[in-house]
Each structure stands twice: as C-alpha cells, then as structure tokens.
Design a protein around this motif. Structure first.
Motif, PDB file in Angstrom:
ATOM      1  N   ALA A  46       5.748   3.275  -1.774  1.00 19.73           N
ATOM      2  CA  ALA A  46       6.989   2.672  -2.275  1.00 19.73           C
ATOM      3  C   ALA A  46       8.208   3.316  -1.626  1.00 19.73           C
ATOM      4  O   ALA A  46       9.164   2.624  -1.259  1.00 19.73           O
ATOM      5  CB  ALA A  46       7.061   2.811  -3.796  1.00 19.73           C
ATOM      6  N   VAL A  47       8.183   4.632  -1.462  1.00 21.90           N
ATOM      7  CA  VAL A  47       9.297   5.325  -0.803  1.00 21.90           C
ATOM      8  C   VAL A  47       9.426   4.839   0.638  1.00 21.90           C
ATOM      9  O   VAL A  47      10.518   4.523   1.107  1.00 21.90           O
ATOM     10  CB  VAL A  47       9.106   6.865  -0.854  1.00 21.90           C
ATOM     11  CG1 VAL A  47      10.079   7.571   0.079  1.00 21.90           C
ATOM     12  CG2 VAL A  47       9.272   7.366  -2.276  1.00 21.90           C
ATOM     13  N   GLY A  52      12.310   0.955   4.600  1.00 17.74           N
ATOM     14  CA  GLY A  52      12.155  -0.085   5.615  1.00 17.74           C
ATOM     15  C   GLY A  52      10.887  -0.005   6.440  1.00 17.74           C
ATOM     16  O   GLY A  52      10.757  -0.700   7.443  1.00 17.74           O
ATOM     17  N   ASP A  53       9.925   0.818   6.033  1.00 15.52           N
ATOM     18  CA  ASP A  53       8.687   0.975   6.795  1.00 15.52           C
ATOM     19  C   ASP A  53       7.888  -0.334   6.795  1.00 15.52           C
ATOM     20  O   ASP A  53       7.491  -0.823   5.739  1.00 15.52           O
ATOM     21  CB  ASP A  53       7.844   2.094   6.177  1.00 15.52           C
ATOM     22  CG  ASP A  53       6.581   2.342   6.965  1.00 15.52           C
ATOM     23  OD1 ASP A  53       6.593   3.256   7.798  1.00 15.52           O
ATOM     24  OD2 ASP A  53       5.593   1.610   6.753  1.00 15.52           O
ATOM     25  N   LEU A  59       1.508  -3.408   3.317  1.00 12.93           N
ATOM     26  CA  LEU A  59       0.537  -3.001   2.295  1.00 12.93           C
ATOM     27  C   LEU A  59       0.898  -3.610   0.941  1.00 12.93           C
ATOM     28  O   LEU A  59       0.025  -4.080   0.208  1.00 12.93           O
ATOM     29  CB  LEU A  59       0.476  -1.472   2.190  1.00 12.93           C
ATOM     30  CG  LEU A  59      -0.149  -0.752   3.378  1.00 12.93           C
ATOM     31  CD1 LEU A  59       0.075   0.750   3.273  1.00 12.93           C
ATOM     32  CD2 LEU A  59      -1.628  -1.075   3.497  1.00 12.93           C
ATOM     33  N   PHE A  60       2.185  -3.612   0.600  1.00 16.88           N
ATOM     34  CA  PHE A  60       2.620  -4.233  -0.650  1.00 16.88           C
ATOM     35  C   PHE A  60       2.335  -5.727  -0.644  1.00 16.88           C
ATOM     36  O   PHE A  60       1.944  -6.295  -1.673  1.00 16.88           O
ATOM     37  CB  PHE A  60       4.112  -3.982  -0.894  1.00 16.88           C
ATOM     38  CG  PHE A  60       4.379  -2.705  -1.641  1.00 16.88           C
ATOM     39  CD1 PHE A  60       3.949  -2.541  -2.942  1.00 16.88           C
ATOM     40  CD2 PHE A  60       5.068  -1.675  -1.033  1.00 16.88           C
ATOM     41  CE1 PHE A  60       4.195  -1.372  -3.636  1.00 16.88           C
ATOM     42  CE2 PHE A  60       5.320  -0.495  -1.717  1.00 16.88           C
ATOM     43  CZ  PHE A  60       4.889  -0.347  -3.022  1.00 16.88           C
ATOM     44  N   GLU A  61       2.528  -6.390   0.487  1.00 13.65           N
ATOM     45  CA  GLU A  61       2.240  -7.826   0.568  1.00 13.65           C
ATOM     46  C   GLU A  61       0.760  -8.103   0.330  1.00 13.65           C
ATOM     47  O   GLU A  61       0.397  -9.040  -0.381  1.00 13.65           O
ATOM     48  CB  GLU A  61       2.678  -8.382   1.915  1.00 13.65           C
ATOM     49  CG  GLU A  61       4.182  -8.509   2.038  1.00 13.65           C
ATOM     50  CD  GLU A  61       4.597  -9.001   3.423  1.00 13.65           C
ATOM     51  OE1 GLU A  61       3.790  -9.664   4.106  1.00 13.65           O
ATOM     52  OE2 GLU A  61       5.748  -8.722   3.794  1.00 13.65           O
ATOM     53  N   SER A  92       7.510  -1.013  -8.632  1.00 18.01           N
ATOM     54  CA  SER A  92       7.686  -1.453  -7.246  1.00 18.01           C
ATOM     55  C   SER A  92       7.965  -2.944  -7.172  1.00 18.01           C
ATOM     56  O   SER A  92       7.610  -3.598  -6.195  1.00 18.01           O
ATOM     57  CB  SER A  92       6.426  -1.123  -6.433  1.00 18.01           C
ATOM     58  OG  SER A  92       6.164   0.249  -6.463  1.00 18.01           O
ATOM     59  N   GLU A  93       8.615  -3.474  -8.193  1.00 27.33           N
ATOM     60  CA  GLU A  93       8.762  -4.923  -8.284  1.00 27.33           C
ATOM     61  C   GLU A  93       9.479  -5.550  -7.099  1.00 27.33           C
ATOM     62  O   GLU A  93       9.154  -6.662  -6.695  1.00 27.33           O
ATOM     63  CB  GLU A  93       9.421  -5.334  -9.596  1.00 27.33           C
ATOM     64  CG  GLU A  93      10.897  -5.081  -9.686  1.00 27.33           C
ATOM     65  CD  GLU A  93      11.495  -5.603 -10.974  1.00 27.33           C
ATOM     66  OE1 GLU A  93      11.616  -6.836 -11.122  1.00 27.33           O
ATOM     67  OE2 GLU A  93      11.837  -4.783 -11.827  1.00 27.33           O
ATOM     68  N   ASP A  94      10.446  -4.872  -6.497  1.00 24.72           N
ATOM     69  CA  ASP A  94      11.180  -5.459  -5.374  1.00 24.72           C
ATOM     70  C   ASP A  94      10.286  -5.741  -4.180  1.00 24.72           C
ATOM     71  O   ASP A  94      10.516  -6.694  -3.437  1.00 24.72           O
ATOM     72  CB  ASP A  94      12.318  -4.544  -4.935  1.00 24.72           C
ATOM     73  CG  ASP A  94      13.421  -4.441  -5.977  1.00 24.72           C
ATOM     74  OD1 ASP A  94      13.468  -5.299  -6.883  1.00 24.72           O
ATOM     75  OD2 ASP A  94      14.216  -3.499  -5.904  1.00 24.72           O
TER      76      ASP A  94
END
Length: 142
Positions: A46-47, A52-53, A59-61, A92-94
């Motif tokens: 998340a960080v 912008g990584d 990975l979130f997608e 991490s909703e965003d």
C-alpha cells in the motif's frame, strides 16, 4: 457478516523477470520490506502504491479482481443491497476498491435483471472487528 470467505482463483501479475523496469519495481517493494523484519506485507505494498509504484498498483488490481469475483458469486446467492468491505481492504480502498467494483460488476450473474449492490469500505476500516468485539462484550456484561 461473512468472514473468512475462501476462494480458489488463479491470478498472475503480467510482469515477468524479463520485463524492462520489473527489477526496479520489485526493488522498491523489497526495500520497503527490508525496513522491517524482511517480510513483505500488504501495508508495504500500500505504501509503494501510494508512492506511485506500478508493480504495487498492479498487485492491487489483481487482488481487487479476485475479491470482486468472489463477491459477485456471493451476491448471486444472497442478493445484498450493499456489501461493506472491512479490514485491510478498507484501509487500501483507493487502490483496491475500483478493481473490486469493476470485477464485481462484470461478473455478477444476471446483472442486467437485478439491482446492483453497492460495494463500499467500512467506515471503521481495520478497526471494525475490534469495535464489534468490544460492543458485543459490553452487551454481554450489561
């Protein structure tokens, strides 16, 4: 409340070792993990995503797609009006919820013939479980 929902789904991140920039992107995640005990956690990802990584966001997608598919299957059975997502997902909703919502909307059986459930983050985020346990304990002792 449904917790511990287990799904079997195979997802992969599209990058490979040979992809230009993949080593640098993985390097940023590894540096974040080495700042602690060497374990790469969701918080590290998340960080990195907030910085912008591209790999962290990818990975979130992938995770959002997985969760959205599972929620669509669940919604086909119980037909909720609202799905409230808590824990680390809410934190991490965003980065995560857009992918969850997209997969949910595209995978929901009969989506054209029923109202679509809203997928929202719990307002208490990762503390929702603790607040619920404290509330239950307070009512049991009163």
């Amino acid at each position: 409340m449904l917790g511990g929902l287990r799904l079997r789904y195979s997802a992969s991140v599209k990058r490979s070792k040979g992809t230009p920039g993949a080593t640098q992107e993985a390097g940023q995640l590894l540096r974040l993990s080495r700042a602690g005990d060497g374990t790469l956690t969701g918080q590290h990802i998340a960080v990195a995503a907030s910085q912008g990584d591209p790999l962290a966001r990818e990975l979130f997608e992938a995770l959002g797609d997985w969760i959205g598919r599972g929620l669509a299957s669940l919604a086909a059975i119980i037909d909720p009006a609202v799905i409230v997502v808590g824990g680390g997902v809410a934190e991490s909703e965003d980065f995560l919820l857009p992918a969850v919502r997209s997969a949910f909307q595209s995978r929901l059986p009969g989506r054209h013939d029923r109202p679509e459930a809203r997928v929202i983050a719990a307002s208490l985020g990762n503390d929702a479980g603790l607040v619920g346990v404290a509330s239950l304990a307070a009512t049991k002792t009163a």
